[in-house]
Scaffold this active site. Structure first.
Site, PDB file in Angstrom:
ATOM      1  N   TYR A 144     -10.324   8.373   7.489  1.00  0.00           N
ATOM      2  CA  TYR A 144     -10.927   9.682   7.223  1.00  0.00           C
ATOM      3  C   TYR A 144     -12.304   9.858   7.844  1.00  0.00           C
ATOM      4  O   TYR A 144     -12.739  10.977   8.064  1.00  0.00           O
ATOM      5  CB  TYR A 144     -11.169   9.853   5.725  1.00  0.00           C
ATOM      6  CG  TYR A 144      -9.992  10.164   4.871  1.00  0.00           C
ATOM      7  CD1 TYR A 144      -8.688  10.036   5.327  1.00  0.00           C
ATOM      8  CD2 TYR A 144     -10.195  10.612   3.561  1.00  0.00           C
ATOM      9  CE1 TYR A 144      -7.633  10.314   4.492  1.00  0.00           C
ATOM     10  CE2 TYR A 144      -9.141  10.894   2.741  1.00  0.00           C
ATOM     11  CZ  TYR A 144      -7.857  10.743   3.205  1.00  0.00           C
ATOM     12  OH  TYR A 144      -6.824  11.028   2.375  1.00  0.00           O
ATOM     13  N   LYS A 204      -1.608  -3.409   6.476  1.00  0.00           N
ATOM     14  CA  LYS A 204      -0.484  -3.389   7.415  1.00  0.00           C
ATOM     15  C   LYS A 204      -0.813  -4.421   8.481  1.00  0.00           C
ATOM     16  O   LYS A 204      -0.956  -4.096   9.675  1.00  0.00           O
ATOM     17  CB  LYS A 204      -0.323  -1.967   7.982  1.00  0.00           C
ATOM     18  CG  LYS A 204       0.949  -1.741   8.780  1.00  0.00           C
ATOM     19  CD  LYS A 204       2.191  -1.640   7.926  1.00  0.00           C
ATOM     20  CE  LYS A 204       3.432  -1.474   8.789  1.00  0.00           C
ATOM     21  NZ  LYS A 204       4.684  -1.545   8.007  1.00  0.00           N
ATOM     22  N   ASP A 236       4.002  -0.685   3.057  1.00  0.00           N
ATOM     23  CA  ASP A 236       5.334  -0.108   2.798  1.00  0.00           C
ATOM     24  C   ASP A 236       6.015  -0.836   1.641  1.00  0.00           C
ATOM     25  O   ASP A 236       6.662  -0.217   0.787  1.00  0.00           O
ATOM     26  CB  ASP A 236       6.197  -0.113   4.073  1.00  0.00           C
ATOM     27  CG  ASP A 236       6.168  -1.430   4.836  1.00  0.00           C
ATOM     28  OD1 ASP A 236       5.369  -2.316   4.493  1.00  0.00           O
ATOM     29  OD2 ASP A 236       6.971  -1.578   5.774  1.00  0.00           O
ATOM     30  N   ASP A 260      -5.101   6.678  -0.862  1.00  0.00           N
ATOM     31  CA  ASP A 260      -4.852   8.080  -1.212  1.00  0.00           C
ATOM     32  C   ASP A 260      -3.381   8.242  -1.581  1.00  0.00           C
ATOM     33  O   ASP A 260      -3.025   8.841  -2.597  1.00  0.00           O
ATOM     34  CB  ASP A 260      -5.205   8.969  -0.013  1.00  0.00           C
ATOM     35  CG  ASP A 260      -5.043  10.442  -0.322  1.00  0.00           C
ATOM     36  OD1 ASP A 260      -5.373  10.852  -1.448  1.00  0.00           O
ATOM     37  OD2 ASP A 260      -4.571  11.175   0.570  1.00  0.00           O
ATOM     38  N   ASP A 264      -1.619   8.457  -5.593  1.00  0.00           N
ATOM     39  CA  ASP A 264      -0.817   9.608  -6.033  1.00  0.00           C
ATOM     40  C   ASP A 264       0.583   9.164  -6.451  1.00  0.00           C
ATOM     41  O   ASP A 264       1.158   9.683  -7.404  1.00  0.00           O
ATOM     42  CB  ASP A 264      -0.716  10.678  -4.938  1.00  0.00           C
ATOM     43  CG  ASP A 264      -1.823  11.728  -5.055  1.00  0.00           C
ATOM     44  OD1 ASP A 264      -2.866  11.408  -5.657  1.00  0.00           O
ATOM     45  OD2 ASP A 264      -1.639  12.847  -4.546  1.00  0.00           O
TER      46      ASP A 264
END
Ligand code: IPM
Ligand code: MG
Length: 376
Positions: A144, A204, A236, A260, A264
């Site tokens: 971001y 990752k 993942d 993020d 959620d």
């Protein structure tokens, strides 16, 4: 001792849930003999409408003079076309505040209270010992926040009417320094020592350079916390494990965008975003941590102004503020206990409606806030 709070309600359901959080803070102030100076200021679309920008100078100045920020929510997608994207509240207020105050760690505790287990989309056997985890995400670096963010190869398309621009390529870069990783890892390990002493570091590392560095630095940081167990998990896999067996997680630490998404996802397992608070914390300064406290959910424009939103996330965000920034543990605990008590007594806002409303006392935003304030 007196503490000052900048209360920025913002857009959508922000003002109505903020009102209830302030009501509860006033009640706890009285019950615990505390002194709070709560100053309200504009942010978001509300601020764009009244002062021309999402984070007016006056609001920023107030935040700088305060001991903590209690934030509501900003962003109304249906108004996005009104201003260039750099000026929209998500970037110009939320991200700007995180950067301005160096709030490098974002903490989202996600807990499913036993009395709300019916609200989880997971089958009871998947819930195991229940959901009680903390997502810690890096919030000032990463995808971001890296300076290299642009659109390239802009093509002018001429047809009938005014020429339009078509973007053929867009670039975001993910960059993280060892010290950015180190600080957020330290925060995660510290948090784990106060919980079940397990950290799952999500990355990752089979693909990304930043993740290889992440894994190295987190592993090194873990040496200073020998009684905390560290495991590494690919993002993942983590997304999958969260729905398969959420009770294996205690503290999850990761880069901002991974966090993020995972936060959620974890929040959805609880059944309502209206229950979950979020804290963005920076460095310790004279024994105090400056922080921005907000609900994990957004502005929910579809239910704004109807007095039906769940104010609990905002109220629990206020409790986190008392705990992390002011060190007022008993008062924070009292708010959390009051929330549990009111839920146990059957008070429910519409988002917490079960398969039937039998045995519940369905209440509005303001009635929920009052019930919690009275329980204090
Ligand atoms: C959140 C939001 C923000 C984020 C956006 C609006 C910048 O999604 O707080 O989770 O991703 O941090
Ligand atoms: Mg989000």
């Amino acid at each position: 001792m007196k503490r000052t709070v900048a209360a920025l309600a913002g857009d959508g359901i922000g003002p109505e849930v903020m009102r209830e959080a302030i009501k509860v803070l006033r009640a706890v102030e009285k019950a615990h003999g505390l002194r709070l100076d709560i100053q309200e200021a504009l942010v978001g679309w509300d601020a764009i409408d009244k002062e021309g920008k999402a984070l007016p100078d006056r609001t920023l100045a107030l935040c700088k003079e305060s001991d903590a920020i209690l934030f509501g929510a900003v962003g109304l997608q249906y108004r996005d076309s009104e201003v260039p994207k750099e000026k929209r509240p998500e970037r110009a207020a939320s991200l700007r505040l995180r950067r301005q105050f160096g709030l490098y760690a974002n903490l989202r505790p996600i807990k499913l209270p036993a009395e709300l287990a019916y609200g989880s989309p997971l089958r009871p056997e998947r819930l195991g010992d229940g959901i009680d985890l903390l997502v810690v995400r890096q919030a000032t670096g990463g995808l971001y926040n890296t300076a290299r963010k642009k659109t390239e190869a802009v093509l002018e398309v001429r047809g009938e009417g005014a020429p339009m621009q078509q973007v053929l390529r867009a670039v975001d870069t993910l960059s993280l320094t060892a010290s950015e990783i180190e600080r957020v890892a330290q925060m995660a390990f510290l948090a784990a020592t106060l919980r079940r002493r397990k950290v799952t570091s999500v990355d990752k590392a089979n693909i990304l350079e930043t993740s290889i560095l992440w894994r190295q630095v987190v592993t090194e940081a873990s040496r200073r916390f020998p009684d905390v167990t560290l495991e590494h998990m690919l993002v993942d896999t983590a997304a999958m494990q969260l729905v398969l067996r959420p009770d294996q997680f205690d503290v999850v630490v990761c880069e901002g965008m991974f966090g993020d998404i995972l936060a959620d996802e974890a929040a959805a397992l609880v059944g309502s975003l209206g229950l979950l608070p979020s804290a963005s914390l920076g460095a310790r300064h004279q024994g105090q941590v400056f922080g921005l406290y907000e609900p994990a959910g957004g502005t929910a424009p579809d239910i704004a102004g109807k007095n039906v939103a769940n104010p609990i996330a905002q109220i629990l965000a206020a409790a986190l503020m008392l705990r992390y920034s002011f060190g007022w543990q008993p008062a924070a605990q009292a708010i959390e206990d009051a929330v549990r008590k009111v839920l146990a007594a059957g008070y429910r806002t519409p988002d917490l409606r079960g398969p039937s409303t039998a045995g519940f006392r369905m209440v509005s935003t303001s009635e929920m806030g009052s019930a919690i304030a009275e329980a204090l």
